[in-house]
Enzyme design. Structure first.
Site, short mmCIF file in Angstrom:
data_model
loop_
_atom_site.label_atom_id
_atom_site.label_comp_id
_atom_site.label_asym_id
_atom_site.label_seq_id
_atom_site.Cartn_x
_atom_site.Cartn_y
_atom_site.Cartn_z
N HIS A 22 6.66 1.66 19.42
CA HIS A 22 5.61 2.08 18.48
C HIS A 22 5.77 3.56 18.12
O HIS A 22 4.87 4.37 18.37
CB HIS A 22 4.20 1.80 19.04
CG HIS A 22 3.15 1.73 17.94
ND1 HIS A 22 2.00 0.99 18.05
CD2 HIS A 22 3.09 2.31 16.72
CE1 HIS A 22 1.28 1.12 16.94
NE2 HIS A 22 1.92 1.93 16.12
N GLU B 293 0.64 -5.29 22.88
CA GLU B 293 1.08 -3.94 23.20
C GLU B 293 0.26 -3.30 24.32
O GLU B 293 -0.96 -3.41 24.28
CB GLU B 293 0.93 -3.11 21.91
CG GLU B 293 1.94 -2.03 21.76
CD GLU B 293 1.91 -1.46 20.34
OE1 GLU B 293 2.15 -2.22 19.39
OE2 GLU B 293 1.62 -0.28 20.23
N ALA C 219 7.09 4.71 14.95
CA ALA C 219 7.45 4.86 13.54
C ALA C 219 7.00 6.20 12.95
O ALA C 219 7.65 6.74 12.07
CB ALA C 219 6.92 3.70 12.71
N THR D 159 6.64 -2.74 11.20
CA THR D 159 6.17 -1.41 11.63
C THR D 159 4.66 -1.31 11.41
O THR D 159 4.11 -0.22 11.35
CB THR D 159 6.86 -0.28 10.82
OG1 THR D 159 6.69 -0.56 9.42
CG2 THR D 159 8.33 -0.16 11.15
N SER D 160 3.97 -2.47 11.25
CA SER D 160 2.53 -2.42 10.94
C SER D 160 1.70 -2.56 12.22
O SER D 160 1.48 -1.57 12.92
CB SER D 160 2.18 -3.46 9.89
OG SER D 160 2.41 -4.78 10.33
N ARG D 161 1.30 -3.78 12.54
CA ARG D 161 0.60 -4.03 13.80
C ARG D 161 1.15 -5.33 14.39
O ARG D 161 1.40 -6.29 13.64
CB ARG D 161 -0.92 -4.16 13.59
CG ARG D 161 -1.64 -2.83 13.40
CD ARG D 161 -1.65 -1.96 14.65
NE ARG D 161 -2.35 -0.69 14.47
CZ ARG D 161 -1.80 0.45 14.07
NH1 ARG D 161 -0.50 0.49 13.78
NH2 ARG D 161 -2.51 1.56 13.95
N GLY E 24 0.85 -1.19 0.00
CA GLY E 24 0.00 0.00 0.00
C GLY E 24 0.89 1.23 0.00
O GLY E 24 2.01 1.20 -0.51
N ARG E 25 0.38 2.31 0.59
CA ARG E 25 1.16 3.55 0.59
C ARG E 25 2.52 3.38 1.26
O ARG E 25 3.55 3.75 0.71
CB ARG E 25 0.39 4.66 1.34
CG ARG E 25 -0.77 5.24 0.56
CD ARG E 25 -1.53 6.22 1.45
NE ARG E 25 -2.13 5.48 2.56
CZ ARG E 25 -3.40 5.09 2.58
NH1 ARG E 25 -4.20 5.39 1.59
NH2 ARG E 25 -3.87 4.41 3.60
N ILE E 26 2.52 2.82 2.48
CA ILE E 26 3.77 2.75 3.23
C ILE E 26 4.70 1.70 2.62
O ILE E 26 5.90 1.95 2.44
CB ILE E 26 3.51 2.46 4.72
CG1 ILE E 26 2.65 3.59 5.33
CG2 ILE E 26 4.83 2.33 5.49
CD1 ILE E 26 2.14 3.30 6.75
C1 GLV Z 1 0.42 4.10 13.79
O1 GLV Z 1 0.63 2.95 14.08
C2 GLV Z 1 -0.66 4.48 12.95
O2 GLV Z 1 -1.47 3.64 12.57
O3 GLV Z 1 -0.75 5.68 12.63
C1 GLV Z 2 -0.72 2.44 5.04
O1 GLV Z 2 -1.27 3.50 5.03
C2 GLV Z 2 -0.43 1.71 3.83
O2 GLV Z 2 -1.23 1.89 2.90
O3 GLV Z 2 0.57 0.99 3.77
#
Ligand code: GLV
Ligand code: GLV
Length: 322
Positions: free
Chosen positions: A282, A264, A284, A233-235, A153-155
């Site tokens: 957490h 968490e 990032a 760095t997701s969940r 996705g975006r990240i």
């Molecule tokens: C951080 O984990 C977010 O989802 O913004």
């Molecule tokens: C998060 O916003 C993603 O799209 O990876």
């Protein structure tokens, strides 16, 4: 109208809200309990909440006046979207503004694990460095290696694009073809087992849902290369943390870098004892610029939502289609 914010966020966002609404902010520097949120929500039209707040059906249904929920995060697995949608309440997140910041943290973790930065700092600081040595702190090269992106996705896309300078072979797992990655990096869309078997570095960028819960468990960790580095760095719950402890202890993989945890903020003692892992709190998206932009984004969504407009980052636009 009245808005409750479950935590103090950067002032530029709060100031935008104060211009339009009466704003009450959690007076404590801590996460509120569900009961406290329900109590504070009484008589409020808008709720500005964090990823640390479980906004479930009980919370959403507790206040009949509630008309807008702005989550101060890109991930919104903490909000019961169905319960909000059933009540016709729009929910927004803060995508875009934190994309590069989060991708940068994934790279920071990747390099830190590959080159054993934290372990080396501790070693040097404690006076154990007695001079250059051929076998001291050997890590993993990054240049020309294979990078595996889970969730493009975006990240995930921003993270992958930053690999350009390291001339990496890029593989990705996603439901859709990512033309940016295919065109710019000659990246290949593959299935998960292939990505796990071939990648030297694996970075998770999926959102948390029933399909991604424990997506990386014992079976998947066993498919990875012995030199593999896993970054999350997701969940947290995307990785089965017990399985990861076992993998790192028994050296199935080289190391891991985590910004998020399965339970968490609890982190198992076993995980904390390992040397081949780097742990971040957490953080990032934690830069001054990005947290300010997130505050402004959340405020703008709140203002639009309470004016009856479609919030720019609404995640349940079906509430406007009825
Ligand atoms: C951080 O984990 C977010 O989802 O913004
Ligand atoms: C998060 O916003 C993603 O799209 O990876």
């Amino acid at each position: 109208m009245k808005v409750f914010a479950t935590r103090k966020i950067p002032e530029p966002g709060l100031n935008l809200l104060r211009k339009e609404f009466e704003v009450k902010i959690n007076p404590y520097n801590r996460v509120l309990s569900k009961e406290e949120i329900i109590e504070e929500l009484k008589g409020k039209d808008g709720l500005l909440c964090l990823l640390t707040d479980p906004i479930d059906k009980d919370v959403i249904d507790s206040e009949p006046k509630l008309k807008m929920i702005a989550n101060y995060a890109v991930g919104y697995d903490n909000v019961d979207i169905k319960a909000a949608t059933d009540r016709g309440i729009p929910v927004s997140n803060t995508p875009g503004v934190l994309t590069d910041t989060t991708a940068e943290m994934a790279w920071a973790l990747l390099f830190s694990v590959a080159r054993r930065i934290v372990e080396s700092d501790e070693f040097t600081r404690s006076g154990r460095f007695k001079g250059w040595a051929p076998m001291l702190m050997l890590g993993q090269d990054v240049t020309n290696k294979t990078l595996g992106i889970i969730g493009a996705g975006r990240i995930g896309t921003a993270f992958a694009l930053k690999s350009k300078g390291f001339n990496m072979n890029v593989l990705y797992v996603d439901n859709r073809i990512n033309e940016t990655l295919e065109n710019e990096l000659d990246a290949k869309k593959v299935d998960l087992p292939l990505l796990l078997r071939e990648s030297d570095f694996i970075s998770l960028h999926v959102s948390l849902n029933t399909a991604t819960y424990h997506m990386i468990s014992e079976k998947e960790l066993k498919m990875m290369k012995k030199n593999a580095v896993l970054i999350n760095t997701s969940r947290g719950p995307v990785i089965n943390e017990k399985a990861l402890v076992k993998a790192l202890k028994e050296k199935w993989i080289f190391g891991a870098g985590l910004d998020v945890y399965e339970h968490e903020p609890e982190i198992s003692d076993e995980l904390k004892k390992l040397e081949n892992i780097i742990l971040q709190p957490h953080s990032a998206s934690a830069t001054i610029e990005t947290r300010t932009k997130m505050a402004i984004t959340a405020a703008e969504n709140m203002i639009a939502g309470l004016k009856g407009e479609i919030p720019p980052n609404c995640v349940n636009t079906e509430v406007f289609k009825r």
